[in-house]
Design an enzyme around this catalytic site. Structure first.
Site, mmCIF file in Angstrom:
data_model
loop_
_atom_site.group_PDB
_atom_site.id
_atom_site.type_symbol
_atom_site.label_atom_id
_atom_site.label_comp_id
_atom_site.label_asym_id
_atom_site.label_seq_id
_atom_site.Cartn_x
_atom_site.Cartn_y
_atom_site.Cartn_z
ATOM 1 N N SER A 118 43.095 41.814 40.715
ATOM 2 C CA SER A 118 42.632 43.157 41.150
ATOM 3 C C SER A 118 42.295 43.758 39.885
ATOM 4 O O SER A 118 42.606 43.376 38.812
ATOM 5 C CB SER A 118 44.037 43.558 41.588
ATOM 6 N N ARG A 367 37.349 38.410 44.404
ATOM 7 C CA ARG A 367 38.177 38.456 45.674
ATOM 8 C C ARG A 367 37.420 39.576 46.563
ATOM 9 O O ARG A 367 37.033 40.586 45.974
ATOM 10 C CB ARG A 367 39.437 38.943 45.257
ATOM 11 N N THR A 403 47.388 48.640 46.182
ATOM 12 C CA THR A 403 48.773 47.718 45.826
ATOM 13 C C THR A 403 49.784 48.649 45.907
ATOM 14 O O THR A 403 50.826 48.023 46.562
ATOM 15 C CB THR A 403 48.791 47.400 44.079
ATOM 16 N N CYS A 564 28.339 34.060 47.311
ATOM 17 C CA CYS A 564 29.378 33.303 47.084
ATOM 18 C C CYS A 564 29.463 33.446 45.350
ATOM 19 O O CYS A 564 28.441 33.081 44.829
ATOM 20 C CB CYS A 564 29.403 31.997 47.332
ATOM 21 N N CYS A 589 35.579 26.623 45.289
ATOM 22 C CA CYS A 589 36.113 27.885 45.798
ATOM 23 C C CYS A 589 37.088 28.663 45.120
ATOM 24 O O CYS A 589 38.002 28.162 44.701
ATOM 25 C CB CYS A 589 36.589 27.533 47.270
ATOM 26 N N CYS A 592 37.986 33.720 47.739
ATOM 27 C CA CYS A 592 37.605 35.305 47.922
ATOM 28 C C CYS A 592 37.484 35.856 49.365
ATOM 29 O O CYS A 592 37.636 36.799 49.515
ATOM 30 C CB CYS A 592 36.394 35.489 46.990
ATOM 31 N N CYS A 595 32.538 34.646 52.263
ATOM 32 C CA CYS A 595 31.658 33.786 53.179
ATOM 33 C C CYS A 595 31.897 34.140 54.467
ATOM 34 O O CYS A 595 31.369 34.288 55.378
ATOM 35 C CB CYS A 595 31.696 32.366 52.667
#
Lengths: 620, 253
Positions: A118, A367, A403, A564, A589, A592, A595
């Site tokens: 984040s 992300r 958050t 991606c 990978c 995130c 996709c």
């Protein structure tokens, strides 16, 4: 000519992939037949048991499929701010009222915080409620915001935008944090309170009682080979049963996706809309370091109709670190857009480059995040479970903060569950506890008020003037009216449906990475520390292996190669003859979920890989 | 009363990008993902396999370091070890800790626990020393079977197939002995969740090096740690003559 085409038909039947007749010389029906042949040559990509069931598979005959099961009072899926806050609150209540409560938390990352990414500017409101003494406990909130700068960037210049108090992104009173470290600290607090935390174990399956209510979860099986067959070290996952199961998987969780369908939780809300956030951490020249400085920008390099912006935060933790990144709305229409390359070229803007010059990049990650807000909130309770945090999606988009609301939702869930789960007799119609009080409490809390007041800002970008229209709307309606206008604007629909076919769009010329400010994709992925056990079925499963070439590549020029952020998807030439095939580099990978969100065919279904796999973020 | 001691080391995970500390005194470890050294996993698996085949009665997992190493010991317990020993070393002692001190600790423990075998990984992936097993055998005056790719117990002797530069060497050594595991010895099992839960109930004893009569003073001082130099780009040449000319120009031939 004619005898040749007759022989060609025989040849085609025996040797499918060999091209002996060129299309222009063949009669039309031969061409169609050959087209069918080449699509029949799609190499098998997906071997995961969710697509290729094991009960009919001869390789699985006689393999012991019985699972070890254990009971807890509450099981929490996901060790992020929401899951940990819920666990902590439950144990705080249990200790206050001297009641026994077994709380188990499973997390797919190898350690708590390793999959957390984040910006982040934390609003301490929820933390103040959870731990009023957080400072004494050593919470890593070391950087209070001292300067708040907002810019509208053009290719070469910068237009400053005044950060008036009352605007949603004003950060007075907030802290710049490394969220991964904050989550790690929350994990330590939770363990001290007696929560059983199991990092390295992913919740792979939701379990149901006979009456359809949620019974708990099962963790992932281990030791399945890449082709889907069992290895010597194969072992079944474990079942964790609970009276209530909390799902805090973060944005676009894979189990939540199942639960939406199972319990019809999204029937009265809009489909969720998302963005992808890419982030790097840099060690910069001390002379350029201004701890506590928050910079946000909109505009270049994104055009006015592509939602997005950037952030650059100066941390104050000893070393001259900055956290910076770019967020791109996933409702973008141009399939040639690459969020990663937009991020890399944004760093070359003079206003940004001057901070980064002479510095070193030390971390990278990405992300997806929620952008839907109020209009996209689903029902969050169902028999046996509930959804917390970014999974249903409580992010305040214009504030760019989720958050505090995620933590608060976890706390509200805990407070609603506690009396029911410790009651002498579990008065419940269903075997799994249904706690609709959680949803009622959410609606009465400050989360609801906050999300309601900013509900129209994001959708206001869907107008001809795009970004500028949105800024005007925010200035007029939010700053002056605080979201009290009586209408609620709608979003544009599913993100995956927004892409225009490639032939209607122009390819974007991205500059080559210079190796000092901008970098290539693969070296960035290496910095995320991501890795997975190589010999396992790819966890990016395709419902239909042939669709990527026939649909994604043919119509949209394979957008997954570009969206991606980890280089998982590549279209490579077929080894036999012409044509392309999709190659899935599952080991890259970074979890995130972009996709699964943006695939125009909605053919990709992200499922959880073996636990401990994935990125190894440190304080991202 | 066959007992095996297995050493496990907590190291930075192999997939993580290493960063050198700004003062060049070492690498950044705070908050970085750590896991059990891959060769130690193989060593634990071999010990547990021997126990399952009933050659030995008890497997004891040992690790030296600060409190975090207990997680590594727990993983070993979850893989099938019976109990653990945590030798507490922290701060400056931990940073200076090397194969000499570890082998002294293992030698002392092997005598104390009356172990018939000490199984270690051949080397750790952080320092790549490949010394601890050999030093431990020397301190104990025990035979050593290093780089083992196959281990068979034959009465009071152990047959070890070793991976050496020329191929495979088979030796027979008498117990008690020290073995070090190489890559192809076995495929380690996963530490599954039910086993992790059971491992929480297994005992981990804590002790200090001083309790074993070991002094942690290091004879080695690390002067400086640097990143490897960045690889320079290569140059493509069109013909063999070009290649010869370039090699002559930079003095190689």
């Amino acid at each position: 000519m004619f005898p040749a085409s007759r022989y060609s038909i025989q040849a085609q039947r025996c040797i499918r992939a060999l091209k002996t007749v060129k299309a222009e010389h063949a009669p039309p029906q031969l061409y169609t037949w050959r087209w069918k042949c080449s699509s029949a040559v799609t190499p098998r990509i997906t071997s995961h048991y969710t697509i290729c069931p094991r009960d009919k598979d001869p390789r699985w005959e006689g393999v012991e499929m019985e699972r070890f099961a254990d009971e807890a009072d509450v099981v929490i899926v996901g060790g992020g701010p929401a899951g940990l806050s819920a666990a902590i609150r439950l144990k705080q209540l249990a200790n206050e009222q001297e009641k026994e409560l077994r709380v188990c938390l499973v997390e797919k990352a190898s350690q708590i915080g390793a999959h957390t990414l984040s910006g982040a500017c934390l609003e301490p409101s929820a933390l103040n409620e959870l731990f009023p003494d957080w400072k004494e406990r050593g919470a890593p909130l070391n950087t209070p915001v001292t300067e708040d700068v907002f810019s509208l960037l053009t290719k070469k210049y910068r237009i400053p935008v005044p950060m008036l108090p009352g605007l949603p992104m004003n950060n007075h009173g907030n802290y710049i944090v490394r969220l991964g470290h904050f989550v790690r600290w929350l994990g330590e607090q939770a363990e001290e309170l007696g929560v059983e935390i199991y990092p390295g174990y992913a919740a792979a399956e939701v379990l149901f009682h006979e009456d359809g209510s949620v019974k708990g979860i099962a963790t992932n099986d281990v030791g399945i080979a890449k082709d889907g067959s069992p290895k010597d070290v194969f072992e079944r996952g474990m079942e964790l049963h609970a009276k209530v199961t909390l799902f805090g998987e973060g944005c676009h969780g894979h189990l939540a996706k199942q639960l939406y369908r199972q319990f019809n939780l999204r029937e009265n809300c809009e489909p969720q809309t998302y963005a992808i956030g890419l982030k790097e951490v840099w060690l910069i020249d001390e002379k350029k370091w201004r701890p506590g400085r928050v910079e946000h920008s909109v505009g270049w390099p994104l055009n006015r109709n592509t939602y997005g912006g950037s952030f650059l935060y100066h941390l104050n933790e000893g070393e001259p670190l900055v956290a910076l990144g770019v967020v791109v709305g996933l409702d973008y229409t141009n399939p040639y857009l690459s969020p990663f390359r937009e991020f890399q070229r944004w760093k070359h803007h003079p206003f940004i480059a001057k901070t980064l010059e002479g510095g070193n990049r030390i971390a990278y990650g990405a992300r997806a995040l929620n952008e839907g807000g109020y209009q996209c909130l689903p029902k969050v309770t169902f028999p046996g479970g509930m959804l917390i945090g970014c999974s249903p999606g409580f992010m305040n988009v214009p504030k760019i903060k989720g958050t505090h609301t995620a933590m608060k939702s976890g706390m509200l869930a805990a407070e609603a569950i506690f009396p029911k789960v410790t009651a002498k007799d579990l008065a419940s119609e269903t075997a799994g506890l249904h706690v609709p009080e959680y949803e009622d409490n959410l609606k009465k809390s400050w989360i609801w008020k906050e999300l309601y007041s900013v509900r129209n800002i994001r959708p206001s970008f869907h107008n001809y003037f795009g970004l500028y229209g949105g800024m005007v709307y925010t200035g007029v309606f939010y700053w002056i009216l605080r979201g009290k206008e009586p209408w609620t604007l709608k979003h544009a629909g599913l993100d995956s449906a927004q892409l225009k076919p490639a032939k209607e769009c122009t390819a974007i010329e991205y500059p080559k990475p210079d190796g000092k400010l901008s970098f290539d994709l693969l070296s960035s992925v290496a910095l995320s520390g991501t890795n997975h056990e190589g010999d396992q079925p790819p966890h990016l499963t395709l419902k239909d292996d042939s669709i990527p070439v026939t649909n994604n590549l043919a119509i949209y020029d394979g957008p997954e190669q570009r969206f991606c952020p980890a280089g998982v998807y590549e279209y490579v030439p077929l080894e036999t003859g012409e044509g392309m095939r999709l190659q899935i580099n599952a080991q890259n990978c970074v979890h995130c979920k972009t996709c699964d969100i943006k695939d125009p065919s909605q053919n990709i279904n992200w499922v959880v890989p073996e636990g401990s796999g994935g990125p190894a973020y440190n304080g991202m | 009363m066959s007992r095996v001691l297995v050493g496990v080391k907590r190291v930075i995970d192999y997939a993580v990008k290493i960063r050198v500390k700004p003062d060049h005194s070492g690498v950044v470890t705070d908050g970085v993902k750590h896991s059990m050294n891959p060769f130690c996993e193989i060593a634990v698996e071999e010990a547990v396999k021997l126990k399952e085949k009933k050659f030995i009665k008890e497997v004891v997992a040992v690790s030296c370091g600060p409190t975090q190493v207990t997680e590594t010991i727990r993983t070993a317990l979850a893989m099938g070890c019976d109990r653990g020993i945590h030798v507490e070393v922290s701060g400056k002692d931990y940073e200076a800790m090397g194969p000499l001190q570890i082998s002294k600790i293992f030698a002392a423990l092997a005598k104390k626990e009356e172990a018939s075998l000490v199984i270690l990984g051949k080397q750790a992936i952080d320092d790549d020393c490949n010394q601890t097993g050999q030093m431990t055998a020397a301190l104990l005056d025990w035979p050593q079977g290093t780089f083992a790719s196959e281990v068979t117990i034959d009465g009071e002797k152990v047959k070890v197939v070793r991976e050496i530069d020329g191929g495979l060497e088979t030796i027979k050594i008498s117990m008690p002995a020290v073995l070090t595991a190489d890559l192809r010895l076995n495929t380690p099992r996963y530490a599954t969740l039910p086993n992790i839960m059971k491992a929480k109930k297994k005992k981990i004893a804590t002790m200090k090096p001083a309790d074993l009569g070991v002094d942690m003073v290091s004879r080695v001082e690390v002067l400086r740690v640097d990143e490897p130099p960045t690889r320079l780009a290569g140059v493509k040449v069109e013909t063999v003559d070009d290649l010869v000319a370039k090699l002559k120009a930079n003095g190689t031939i």
